[in-house]
Motif scaffolding. Structure first.
Motif, PDB file in Angstrom:
ATOM      1  N   GLN A  66      -0.265   0.740  -7.670  1.00 49.99           N
ATOM      2  CA  GLN A  66      -0.846   0.814  -6.344  1.00 49.99           C
ATOM      3  C   GLN A  66      -1.021  -0.582  -5.785  1.00 49.99           C
ATOM      4  O   GLN A  66      -1.059  -1.564  -6.521  1.00 49.99           O
ATOM      5  CB  GLN A  66      -2.194   1.533  -6.388  1.00 49.99           C
ATOM      6  N   ARG A  82       0.744  -3.927  -7.704  1.00 44.70           N
ATOM      7  CA  ARG A  82       2.143  -3.974  -8.117  1.00 44.70           C
ATOM      8  C   ARG A  82       3.002  -4.356  -6.904  1.00 44.70           C
ATOM      9  O   ARG A  82       3.401  -3.506  -6.118  1.00 44.70           O
ATOM     10  CB  ARG A  82       2.578  -2.616  -8.675  1.00 44.70           C
ATOM     11  N   ASP A 109       4.186  -4.200   4.855  1.00 45.81           N
ATOM     12  CA  ASP A 109       5.339  -3.472   4.317  1.00 45.81           C
ATOM     13  C   ASP A 109       5.567  -4.026   2.914  1.00 45.81           C
ATOM     14  O   ASP A 109       6.163  -5.097   2.766  1.00 45.81           O
ATOM     15  CB  ASP A 109       6.544  -3.682   5.215  1.00 45.81           C
ATOM     16  N   TYR A 155       6.932  -3.787  -0.949  1.00 48.27           N
ATOM     17  CA  TYR A 155       7.856  -3.182  -1.915  1.00 48.27           C
ATOM     18  C   TYR A 155       7.249  -3.289  -3.306  1.00 48.27           C
ATOM     19  O   TYR A 155       6.869  -4.371  -3.748  1.00 48.27           O
ATOM     20  CB  TYR A 155       9.204  -3.892  -1.866  1.00 48.27           C
ATOM     21  N   THR A 156       7.157  -2.129  -3.981  1.00 45.21           N
ATOM     22  CA  THR A 156       6.639  -2.111  -5.352  1.00 45.21           C
ATOM     23  C   THR A 156       7.778  -2.165  -6.371  1.00 45.21           C
ATOM     24  O   THR A 156       7.529  -2.323  -7.563  1.00 45.21           O
ATOM     25  CB  THR A 156       5.783  -0.866  -5.584  1.00 45.21           C
ATOM     26  N   SER A 157       8.993  -2.028  -5.883  1.00 47.25           N
ATOM     27  CA  SER A 157      10.204  -2.213  -6.693  1.00 47.25           C
ATOM     28  C   SER A 157      11.301  -2.607  -5.707  1.00 47.25           C
ATOM     29  O   SER A 157      11.047  -2.747  -4.515  1.00 47.25           O
ATOM     30  CB  SER A 157      10.569  -0.942  -7.449  1.00 47.25           C
ATOM     31  N   TYR A 165      13.535  -0.891  -4.407  1.00 43.72           N
ATOM     32  CA  TYR A 165      13.921   0.146  -3.438  1.00 43.72           C
ATOM     33  C   TYR A 165      12.771   1.024  -2.964  1.00 43.72           C
ATOM     34  O   TYR A 165      12.990   1.954  -2.201  1.00 43.72           O
ATOM     35  CB  TYR A 165      15.011   1.038  -4.049  1.00 43.72           C
ATOM     36  N   THR A 166      11.553   0.750  -3.393  1.00 46.10           N
ATOM     37  CA  THR A 166      10.418   1.587  -3.038  1.00 46.10           C
ATOM     38  C   THR A 166       9.389   0.768  -2.274  1.00 46.10           C
ATOM     39  O   THR A 166       8.902  -0.244  -2.785  1.00 46.10           O
ATOM     40  CB  THR A 166       9.754   2.185  -4.293  1.00 46.10           C
ATOM     41  N   ASN A 167       9.053   1.226  -1.073  1.00 41.20           N
ATOM     42  CA  ASN A 167       8.054   0.486  -0.316  1.00 41.20           C
ATOM     43  C   ASN A 167       6.955   1.407   0.183  1.00 41.20           C
ATOM     44  O   ASN A 167       7.067   2.629   0.161  1.00 41.20           O
ATOM     45  CB  ASN A 167       8.679  -0.256   0.869  1.00 41.20           C
ATOM     46  N   MET A 168       5.878   0.792   0.597  1.00 40.83           N
ATOM     47  CA  MET A 168       4.720   1.509   1.110  1.00 40.83           C
ATOM     48  C   MET A 168       4.057   0.654   2.171  1.00 40.83           C
ATOM     49  O   MET A 168       4.351  -0.546   2.303  1.00 40.83           O
ATOM     50  CB  MET A 168       3.735   1.829  -0.023  1.00 40.83           C
TER      51      MET A 168
END
Length: 120
Positions: A1, A27, A98, A100-102, A104-107
């Motif tokens: 998170q 992360r 914006d 990115y936790t990896s 290709y993954t964002n939140m």
């Protein structure tokens, strides 16, 4: 998170200054834009300013020339220097990013909000 924690709000007289700060933790792979929104009493939330990872900034017309946005990519922080404050700047200010936790993954997490009150 990922968490965004804001600080720096308060009460100030018109013409005064405040500096808001926001720190992202958790992360984090990378952060694209970081932004400040505000929600005046009884009104909708609006974008105040946004800054890219490269340092490009955009401001809402009402704050141009008075507010300055900056960020420290190494510390995952963004700051909003607010000068020449007006009563109409009174609002709860929220940090958003914006994140990115990896690769290709964002939140798009939000901070808890910090109150800015400008007295006339």
């Amino acid at each position: 998170q990922v968490q965004l924690v804001e600080s720096g709000g308060g009460l100030v007289q018109a013409g005064g200054s405040l500096r808001l700060s926001c720190a992202a933790s958790g992360r984090i792979f990378r952060i694209n834009f970081m932004a400040w929104y505000r929600q005046p009493p009884g009104k909708q939330r609006e974008l105040v300013a946004r800054i890219t990872s490269g340092g490009d900034t955009d401001y809402v017309d009402s704050v141009k020339g008075r507010f300055t946005l900056s960020r420290d990519n190494a510390k995952n922080t963004v700051s909003l220097q607010m000068n020449s404050l007006k009563p109409e700047d009174t609002a709860v200010y929220y940090c958003n990013a914006d994140v990115y936790t990896s690769a290709y993954t964002n939140m798009y997490p939000w901070g808890q909000g910090t109150q800015v009150t400008v007295s006339s």
